[in-house]
Motif scaffolding. Structure first.
Motif, mmCIF file in Angstrom:
data_model
loop_
_atom_site.group_PDB
_atom_site.id
_atom_site.type_symbol
_atom_site.label_atom_id
_atom_site.label_comp_id
_atom_site.label_asym_id
_atom_site.label_seq_id
_atom_site.Cartn_x
_atom_site.Cartn_y
_atom_site.Cartn_z
ATOM 1 N N THR A 98 25.953 -18.526 -6.375
ATOM 2 C CA THR A 98 25.845 -18.805 -7.807
ATOM 3 C C THR A 98 24.441 -19.319 -8.120
ATOM 4 O OG1 THR A 98 26.514 -21.127 -7.622
ATOM 5 C CG2 THR A 98 28.279 -19.478 -7.865
ATOM 6 N N ILE A 99 24.083 -19.265 -9.391
ATOM 7 C CA ILE A 99 22.768 -19.772 -9.785
ATOM 8 C C ILE A 99 22.668 -21.266 -9.507
ATOM 9 C CG2 ILE A 99 23.460 -20.154 -12.193
ATOM 10 C CD1 ILE A 99 20.578 -19.364 -13.005
ATOM 11 N N THR A 150 21.846 -5.434 -17.590
ATOM 12 C CA THR A 150 22.573 -6.654 -17.240
ATOM 13 C C THR A 150 22.025 -7.273 -15.962
ATOM 14 O OG1 THR A 150 24.626 -5.956 -18.336
ATOM 15 C CG2 THR A 150 24.834 -7.569 -16.562
ATOM 16 N N VAL A 151 21.803 -6.448 -14.941
ATOM 17 C CA VAL A 151 21.285 -6.961 -13.672
ATOM 18 C C VAL A 151 19.884 -7.520 -13.854
ATOM 19 C CG1 VAL A 151 20.601 -6.354 -11.321
ATOM 20 C CG2 VAL A 151 22.740 -5.455 -12.265
ATOM 21 N N ASN A 192 18.648 -8.790 -16.555
ATOM 22 C CA ASN A 192 18.794 -10.058 -17.278
ATOM 23 C C ASN A 192 19.174 -11.192 -16.327
ATOM 24 O OD1 ASN A 192 18.246 -8.805 -19.704
ATOM 25 N ND2 ASN A 192 20.385 -8.631 -20.329
ATOM 26 N N GLU A 193 20.101 -10.902 -15.403
ATOM 27 C CA GLU A 193 20.564 -11.943 -14.498
ATOM 28 C C GLU A 193 19.477 -12.334 -13.495
ATOM 29 O OE1 GLU A 193 23.697 -14.621 -13.313
ATOM 30 O OE2 GLU A 193 23.046 -13.590 -15.130
ATOM 31 N N GLN A 207 16.312 -12.204 -14.090
ATOM 32 C CA GLN A 207 15.373 -13.002 -14.880
ATOM 33 C C GLN A 207 15.899 -14.420 -15.065
ATOM 34 O OE1 GLN A 207 14.164 -11.179 -18.564
ATOM 35 N NE2 GLN A 207 12.903 -12.917 -19.194
ATOM 36 N N ARG A 208 17.215 -14.571 -15.310
ATOM 37 C CA ARG A 208 17.800 -15.891 -15.502
ATOM 38 C C ARG A 208 17.652 -16.746 -14.241
ATOM 39 N NH1 ARG A 208 23.110 -18.693 -15.838
ATOM 40 N NH2 ARG A 208 24.098 -17.075 -14.561
ATOM 41 N N TRP A 209 17.913 -16.165 -13.090
ATOM 42 C CA TRP A 209 17.764 -16.897 -11.830
ATOM 43 C C TRP A 209 16.299 -17.255 -11.574
ATOM 44 C CZ3 TRP A 209 21.211 -17.012 -7.162
ATOM 45 C CH2 TRP A 209 22.551 -16.813 -7.490
ATOM 46 N N ASP A 263 28.681 -2.244 -17.351
ATOM 47 C CA ASP A 263 29.041 -3.371 -16.494
ATOM 48 C C ASP A 263 30.369 -3.111 -15.792
ATOM 49 O OD1 ASP A 263 26.776 -4.521 -17.509
ATOM 50 O OD2 ASP A 263 27.795 -6.097 -18.654
ATOM 51 N N PRO A 272 26.216 -11.699 -7.399
ATOM 52 C CA PRO A 272 26.055 -12.099 -8.804
ATOM 53 C C PRO A 272 25.296 -11.051 -9.621
ATOM 54 C CG PRO A 272 24.470 -13.272 -7.450
ATOM 55 C CD PRO A 272 25.324 -12.463 -6.512
ATOM 56 N N PHE A 273 24.780 -10.030 -8.937
ATOM 57 C CA PHE A 273 23.962 -9.020 -9.609
ATOM 58 C C PHE A 273 24.713 -7.688 -9.662
ATOM 59 C CE2 PHE A 273 20.850 -11.985 -7.611
ATOM 60 C CZ PHE A 273 20.452 -12.591 -8.800
#
Length: 449
Positions: A241-242, A373-374, A376-377, A379-381, A280, A366-367
């Protein structure tokens, strides 16, 4: 300061690593992929075309019949990376080699050779060997205990770095007019005498364009994290998880600060599988499909014993409470991981079956999603300081094709990842400085301290 940018590594495990015992059934993968140099050259050139920072070759030196297919039959890392060095131009070349069953001089020389052959693209993932059975392949009665393994690793790396500093800049004069080949005042013995090693030196090979190989480390115990914070340039890890990623990131960088290091000079690179679909929901279906296909429960149960010193869990009733006594077999193996699994099973009152199934589910990524979507995730991490980059497990080739063809361009458009290589060396890719050569002997260093 230059803008912080995402780093990408490729982890190719051929016909199937841990958790992927049946990946070799994919007809896109050659049946001999793990020993097929043409396959490695193809996938590494694909990563290089996408401007990846590095390819990472995992390794161990002990197998059982329950080891995953890739582990059963694979090329030795430095031999493989030397071949890849002449088949590529820019991508970094990182290999796993153990400090427990090697000597510093030989390993320092082999890595220095790879570094010169590749013109400064070599990296060493320093491990202490977790497979307890490895001792039997090296004329040893038993594996080193945790503390001994890490003390030996620290000294081993100190010796290797001292050897890589044998040559000062300009030591090799090579002047035909004067007939002088060497400036002897710029060539230094090491004269190391320590707990585990006595090494005279100097090393019989010069420094590379990046000075010395980049040091990677992947231990997750307290000793492992301290070792990484003390000596490593980059850290391989895992995070489900992040929040887990952020906790590890903060802990490791904090330990580095306490060692007097610049935390920005340590790159955190967790490893992940990535699943991409048109939507997704389709991506989730793809992940479920491969998770079901790539390993059965019986295969997972047989492989489950690896962190426990390859203890055979098939002897237990899978629907009985988790056999806590099995942790004893992990003392000289991957104890930190085994204890985490055992503690969770005890805390939640799990059966062996539930524990194994939980471990399988824990390998979920998580990806997973559409390319957008991937991206974005990721980038968030990245922006959330859960990672500095990620090691992408090659897995099924069609999925890696989609990663480099669909996700990497989005990351590039957002300015998160390079459009083209801006350096020629692995240190340059990772934004790491060239280390200054050590121009004193080990004795002088100890006296100065």
């Amino acid at each position: 300061m230059s803008k912080r940018q995402l780093k990408l590594g490729l982890v190719p495990t051929g016909v199937g690593g841990p958790g992927d015992s049946n990946r070799w059934l994919d007809t896109d993968i050659p049946l001999d992929a793990s020993v097929n140099i043409d396959w490695y050259i193809h996938v590494v050139r694909q990563a290089e075309a996408a401007k990846f920072d590095l390819v990472f070759i995992v390794d161990s030196q002990f197998i059982t019949a329950n080891s995953p297919p890739h582990y059963l039959n694979r090329l030795e890392p430095l031999t493989l990376l030397s071949a890849l060095a002449v088949a590529t131009k820019k991508i970094g070349l990182v290999g796993t080699l153990t400090t427990s069953y090697n000597d510093p001089f030989n390993l320092a020389r082999r890595f220095a050779s790879l570094d010169l052959i590749s013109k400064g693209r070599a990296g060493w993932n320093v491990v202490t060997s977790g497979d307890a059975g490895t001792a039997g392949n090296f004329s040893q009665p038993e594996h080193f205990d945790y503390d001994t393994r890490y003390r030996r690793a620290v000294e081993f790396l100190d010796v290797a770095r001292g050897l890589w500093s044998s040559w000062e800049e300009g030591a090799l004069v090579r002047d035909r007019a004067t007939g002088q080949f060497l400036d002897a005042a710029k060539l230094h013995r090491l004269d190391h005498a320590g707990e585990f090693f006595q090494v005279v030196g100097p090393l019989n090979i010069q420094r590379s364009p990046q000075g010395e190989p980049v040091i990677f480390q992947a231990g997750d115990s307290d000793q492992g994290r301290d070792l990484g914070a003390t000596v490593a340039d980059a850290i391989f890890t895992h995070a489900a998880t992040i929040e887990q990623g952020q906790a590890f990131y903060a802990d490791l960088k904090g330990r580095a600060v306490r060692q007097g290091r610049d935390p920005d000079q340590i790159v955190i690179l967790p490893g992940f599988s990535v699943y991409v679909g048109e939507t997704d929901e389709q991506a989730k279906d793809i992940e479920r499909h491969y998770r079901t296909l790539d390993q059965s429960f019986d295969q997972a149960l047989a492989e489950f014993g690896r962190p426990f010193g390859w203890h055979d869990f098939r002897q237990y009733d899978p629907d009985a409470p988790f056999p806590v006594a099995a942790l004893e077999h992990a003392k000289s193996s991957f104890y930190t991981h085994a204890k985490r699994v055992t503690d969770l099973a005890v805390a939640e009152g799990l059966t062996l079956r539930q524990t194994v199934e939980g471990a399988r589910a824990g390998r979920g990524s998580p990806f997973v999603g559409s390319a957008e979507t991937v991206a974005n995730e990721i980038q968030r991490w990245f922006e959330g300081r859960a990672l500095d980059g990620l090691n992408v497990h090659l897995g099924h080739p069609s999925q890696f094709d989609r990663f480099v063809g669909e996700i990497v361009p989005i990351l590039q458009e957002r300015g998160l990842f390079r459009q083209d290589y801006e350096a020629d060396t692995l240190r340059g890719h990772l934004g790491l400085p060239i280390p200054a050569g050590r121009r004193t002997t080990a004795t002088d260093r100890r006296n100065a301290a």
